[in-house]
Scaffold this motif. Structure first.
Motif, mmCIF file in Angstrom:
data_model
loop_
_atom_site.group_PDB
_atom_site.id
_atom_site.type_symbol
_atom_site.label_atom_id
_atom_site.label_comp_id
_atom_site.label_asym_id
_atom_site.label_seq_id
_atom_site.Cartn_x
_atom_site.Cartn_y
_atom_site.Cartn_z
ATOM 1 N N ASP A 75 0.827 -1.200 0.000
ATOM 2 C CA ASP A 75 0.000 0.000 0.000
ATOM 3 C C ASP A 75 0.863 1.252 0.000
ATOM 4 O O ASP A 75 0.593 2.205 -0.749
ATOM 5 C CB ASP A 75 -0.908 -0.021 1.237
ATOM 6 C CG ASP A 75 -1.847 1.178 1.255
ATOM 7 O OD1 ASP A 75 -2.639 1.313 0.312
ATOM 8 O OD2 ASP A 75 -1.743 1.971 2.209
ATOM 9 N N ARG A 76 1.925 1.266 0.809
ATOM 10 C CA ARG A 76 2.774 2.460 0.890
ATOM 11 C C ARG A 76 3.579 2.648 -0.386
ATOM 12 O O ARG A 76 3.800 3.785 -0.832
ATOM 13 C CB ARG A 76 3.709 2.357 2.093
ATOM 14 C CG ARG A 76 4.541 3.617 2.306
ATOM 15 C CD ARG A 76 5.462 3.495 3.501
ATOM 16 N NE ARG A 76 6.200 4.734 3.718
ATOM 17 C CZ ARG A 76 5.794 5.732 4.484
ATOM 18 N NH1 ARG A 76 4.642 5.644 5.143
ATOM 19 N NH2 ARG A 76 6.520 6.836 4.608
ATOM 20 N N ALA A 77 4.035 1.565 -0.998
ATOM 21 C CA ALA A 77 4.874 1.659 -2.201
ATOM 22 C C ALA A 77 4.057 1.794 -3.475
ATOM 23 O O ALA A 77 4.645 1.923 -4.570
ATOM 24 C CB ALA A 77 5.778 0.437 -2.288
ATOM 25 N N LYS A 78 2.713 1.707 -3.320
ATOM 26 C CA LYS A 78 1.828 1.820 -4.489
ATOM 27 C C LYS A 78 2.186 0.765 -5.541
ATOM 28 O O LYS A 78 2.367 1.057 -6.725
ATOM 29 C CB LYS A 78 1.927 3.214 -5.124
ATOM 30 C CG LYS A 78 1.592 4.358 -4.179
ATOM 31 C CD LYS A 78 0.113 4.347 -3.798
ATOM 32 C CE LYS A 78 -0.271 5.623 -3.043
ATOM 33 N NZ LYS A 78 0.349 5.707 -1.703
ATOM 34 N N THR A 79 2.257 -0.486 -5.085
ATOM 35 C CA THR A 79 2.571 -1.580 -5.994
ATOM 36 C C THR A 79 1.747 -2.789 -5.588
ATOM 37 O O THR A 79 0.926 -2.732 -4.661
ATOM 38 C CB THR A 79 4.073 -1.901 -5.971
ATOM 39 O OG1 THR A 79 4.367 -2.842 -6.999
ATOM 40 C CG2 THR A 79 4.514 -2.465 -4.630
ATOM 41 N N THR A 80 1.987 -3.903 -6.266
ATOM 42 C CA THR A 80 1.195 -5.102 -5.995
ATOM 43 C C THR A 80 1.848 -5.945 -4.907
ATOM 44 O O THR A 80 3.054 -5.851 -4.650
ATOM 45 C CB THR A 80 1.060 -5.948 -7.264
ATOM 46 O OG1 THR A 80 2.356 -6.425 -7.644
ATOM 47 C CG2 THR A 80 0.467 -5.123 -8.400
ATOM 48 N N ARG A 81 1.054 -6.791 -4.294
ATOM 49 C CA ARG A 81 1.574 -7.689 -3.264
ATOM 50 C C ARG A 81 2.580 -8.672 -3.871
ATOM 51 O O ARG A 81 3.574 -9.046 -3.221
ATOM 52 C CB ARG A 81 0.404 -8.444 -2.625
ATOM 53 C CG ARG A 81 0.795 -9.563 -1.678
ATOM 54 C CD ARG A 81 1.523 -9.070 -0.452
ATOM 55 N NE ARG A 81 1.986 -10.190 0.338
ATOM 56 C CZ ARG A 81 1.317 -10.709 1.365
ATOM 57 N NH1 ARG A 81 0.144 -10.180 1.719
ATOM 58 N NH2 ARG A 81 1.802 -11.724 2.044
ATOM 59 N N ALA A 82 2.369 -9.064 -5.106
ATOM 60 C CA ALA A 82 3.284 -10.013 -5.748
ATOM 61 C C ALA A 82 4.686 -9.416 -5.871
ATOM 62 O O ALA A 82 5.687 -10.095 -5.633
ATOM 63 C CB ALA A 82 2.748 -10.402 -7.126
ATOM 64 N N VAL A 83 4.758 -8.144 -6.240
ATOM 65 C CA VAL A 83 6.063 -7.475 -6.344
ATOM 66 C C VAL A 83 6.723 -7.415 -4.975
ATOM 67 O O VAL A 83 7.924 -7.662 -4.822
ATOM 68 C CB VAL A 83 5.897 -6.065 -6.945
ATOM 69 C CG1 VAL A 83 7.211 -5.288 -6.856
ATOM 70 C CG2 VAL A 83 5.430 -6.150 -8.389
ATOM 71 N N VAL A 84 5.951 -7.068 -3.947
ATOM 72 C CA VAL A 84 6.492 -7.000 -2.590
ATOM 73 C C VAL A 84 7.016 -8.357 -2.154
ATOM 74 O O VAL A 84 8.102 -8.466 -1.554
ATOM 75 C CB VAL A 84 5.418 -6.479 -1.613
ATOM 76 C CG1 VAL A 84 5.915 -6.587 -0.166
ATOM 77 C CG2 VAL A 84 5.051 -5.049 -1.943
#
Length: 657
Positions: free
Chosen positions: A20-29
């Motif tokens: 949420d903070r990085a404005k990306t998807t959970r898969a990328v995280v």
């Protein structure tokens, strides 16, 4: 307001918060955090402690200065509690060695065991427990190469977990076991060497350093002061939530930034190398073109050098021949002079013989000077006795033979000198011919050299171009190597960096939120224990990553400004405080084993030393998950602080083993 309404909402899963903070998807995280080893926070480990049950080692002491020969040491029936290896004033009798051998077996590599003492040890066996599990590590150490095995006997069946040979294999085996069983995370760090940044980790050997206290070290925990290693270990030992994840993220960010900086430097270097290579290649092409424009008939430096050597040789030959010719000419002239003189002798002898014959036929009647006539008697005497009527000497008839001999000798001398002169003239002519021939060759050589020298300008130009070509080729070769060695860096992954930064911020916030209450408890425990150990006036302690602040008698101070004895009390108090907290909570990561070597050397009075060791014994009894070994030469003072069954003292020979 009800309790349910006042309670804060539960925090979201770590990776969801990062996405949420990085404005990306959970898969990328998931991919990024798995790559750096920063997964979701897991529950801390149950506080199983490490305890030594038995130590045995044997070998042969040589040149020890006390008692040499075979020995065998055994210390069994060990358990949590306070144990001592004491002597009454005697040093270098094996007290510290017992602790060092225990540590060697637990860490897989010696710490400060003296090489000469290690050479006395042939076999080692250490039995220990971690919680309910029972292990035994045994090894031989011939030629300073440990060879052995790690066995697990409980829970059964008894089985060999692994074998090892050499220090590295031994250390790796013990590190794998301890890091896994105590759920300790490798502590990453970034090393900068030149323009390169690399990641390395501190593992079991760094953690085990916190279990050995020898004096008042500048670090309150462990033996490394740089890189805030003690602070990182403290977080992991007390089971600080998100501490391991935060460490991994911080170092990944540092390494990533260093790699991005290196990538920029590398790309700039490659661009500079490429530009310089193009420039040098153009210069080399111009040199090669210029060389092709110089006539191939231009004499080479080798030819000129050979011709110069030949001319010098011919000049030397001409000089030598001129000297020989002058000598031959002088000899020939000398022979001619001698020959002429010999001929003159022959001529004089011939003329003398002729005169004698003329005068011998005369009969003088008077004196040739005064014209007085000779009487008849004098003439008769000449005829009768053969004496000259003029000078009264014997007549010349007797000198004929001698004259003939002289003539023969003089003529022989003339012949010899004539032959020698002819021979000398022959040598002179031969030398003259040789000299003329050498001068002819020398003149030809000199002419060729002059011809070559007329072309020296072109030769120098060729040499300059050839030298330039060699230098350019060398420079190009070096630049191409450097260009090849400068690894092409990928373009920085901005999304990865964004995920790591977001994860670090969230992990740090959660760690700090969880640490406030935990560190308050730890700090209170340290103050309480340090007071019991004799740190008078200590009212408070604040343990932070940027330093340790103390309140002593109402005055703010720091750990580094304390006396050696006070720092020793704090170091011991911190370990025991962590173990007491783990005992109460049931969670923690410190093994609960502590070695204290020579505490009496740290500016402690006898009364303070006795009081501290007595209090350590009491604290140990209150903390059943703690095992402490103390080595000291102050046994006369400290013996009463130990249960007598927990002591090892020198035997009849005056040594521990």
């Amino acid at each position: 307001m009800s309790d349910e309404e006042a309670a804060p909402p539960p925090i979201p899963p770590f990776k969801d918060a990062v996405a949420d903070r990085a404005k990306t998807t959970r898969a990328v995280v998931d991919l990024v955090l798995a790559d750096v080893g920063a997964d979701d926070e897991k529950s801390v480990r149950r506080a199983d402690n490490l305890a030594i049950r038995k130590l045995s080692f044997s070998g042969e002491k040589k040149a020890s200065g006390i008692q040499d020969g075979r020995y065998s040491f055994l210390w069994d029936a060990l358990a949590p509690g306070l144990w001592g290896v004491l002597s009454e004033g005697a040093n270098q009798i094996g007290k510290s060695t017992v602790l060092e051998v225990m540590l060697w077996a637990l860490r897989g590599r010696t710490r400060s065991l003296k090489p000469e003492v290690r050479a006395w040890i042939d076999e080692v066996e250490l039995e220990f427990t971690i919680g309910a599990e029972v292990y035994c590590v045994s090894f031989s150490d011939f030629d300073a190469t440990p060879r052995g095995k790690l066995v697990m006997s409980v829970p059964g069946p008894v089985r060999t977990l692994d074998t090892f040979e050499g220090d590295e294999a031994f250390e790796s085996l013990m590190s794998d076991l301890m890091m896994r069983r105590f759920a300790l995370q490798p502590i990453p760090n970034v090393s900068h060497i030149g323009d390169e940044a690399t990641l390395y980790v501190h593992a079991w050997t760094a953690y085990v350093a916190s279990m050995f206290i020898e004096g008042s070290h500048p670090a309150i925990l462990g033996d490394v002061t740089v890189g805030a290693l003690w602070w990182r270990m403290l977080h992991l030992f007390v089971g600080m939530p998100y501490a391991a994840a935060h460490m991994a993220l911080r170092n990944a960010i540092t390494l990533g930034q260093a790699q991005r900086d290196n990538a920029i430097i590398a790309r700039s270097a490659q661009q500079n190398y490429a530009a310089e290579i193009r420039r040098l290649e153009g210069e080399l092409k111009r040199v090669e073109t210029a060389l092709k424009g110089i006539s191939a008939e231009v004499v080479s430096s080798r030819e000129l050098d050979d011709m110069t050597v030949e001319s010098a040789t011919l000049t030397r030959e001409v000089t030598e021949l001129q000297a020989k010719l002058a000598s031959a000419q002088l000899g020939s002239s000398s022979l001619k002079t001698q020959k002429d003189e010999a001929r003159a002798v022959v001529r004089r002898l011939s003329e003398g013989a002729a005169s004698r014959r003329v005068f011998a036929g005369l009969s003088p009647v008077c004196c040739p000077r005064c014209a007085s006539s000779f009487d008849v008697a004098r003439t008769e005497v000449e005829e009768a006795e053969g004496r000259c009527a003029v000078c009264d000497r014997t007549t010349l008839g007797d000198d004929e033979a001698a004259l003939q001999d002289a003539m023969a000798t003089a003529k022989e001398r003339v012949r010899e000198l004539t032959d020698a002169e002819i021979e000398a003239n022959g040598v002179f002519k031969a030398l003259s011919a040789a000299l003329a021939d050498s001068e002819k060759h020398r003149a030809a050589s000199a002419a060729k050299i002059r011809s070559m020298e007329l072309r020296t300008k072109e030769l120098r130009r060729r040499r300059e171009l050839e030298d330039s070509g060699l230098k350019l080729n060398g420079a190009l070769e070096q630049l191409r190597k450097l260009n090849a060695q400068t690894k092409a860096r990928d373009k920085p992954d901005e999304e990865r960096a964004k995920v790591l930064k977001a994860a670090e911020i969230i992990a740090e916030a959660r760690m700090k939120a969880a640490s406030a209450e935990l560190f308050v408890e730890l700090e209170c425990e340290v103050v309480s224990i340090a007071n019991r150990f004799g740190f008078r006036g200590l009212q408070g302690i604040a343990i932070r990553g940027n330093g340790i602040t103390l309140t002593v008698s109402g005055i703010q101070s720091s750990y580094g400004k304390q006396t050696a004895g006070q720092r020793l009390r704090l170091r011991i108090a911190l370990i025991i405080a962590m173990m007491r907290m783990a005992h109460r909570s049931g969670f923690g990561h410190h093994p609960g084993l502590l070695f204290i070597d020579s505490p009496g050397s740290e500016e402690l009075s006898d009364a303070d030393l006795v009081a501290m060791i007595h209090e350590i014994g009491e604290v140990t009894k209150e903390t059943p998950n703690l095992q402490i070994f103390v080595a000291s030469a102050r046994g006369d003072l400290l013996g009463s602080a130990f249960d007598q069954k927990n002591l090892r003292v020198p035997d009849a020979s005056g040594t521990i083993f």
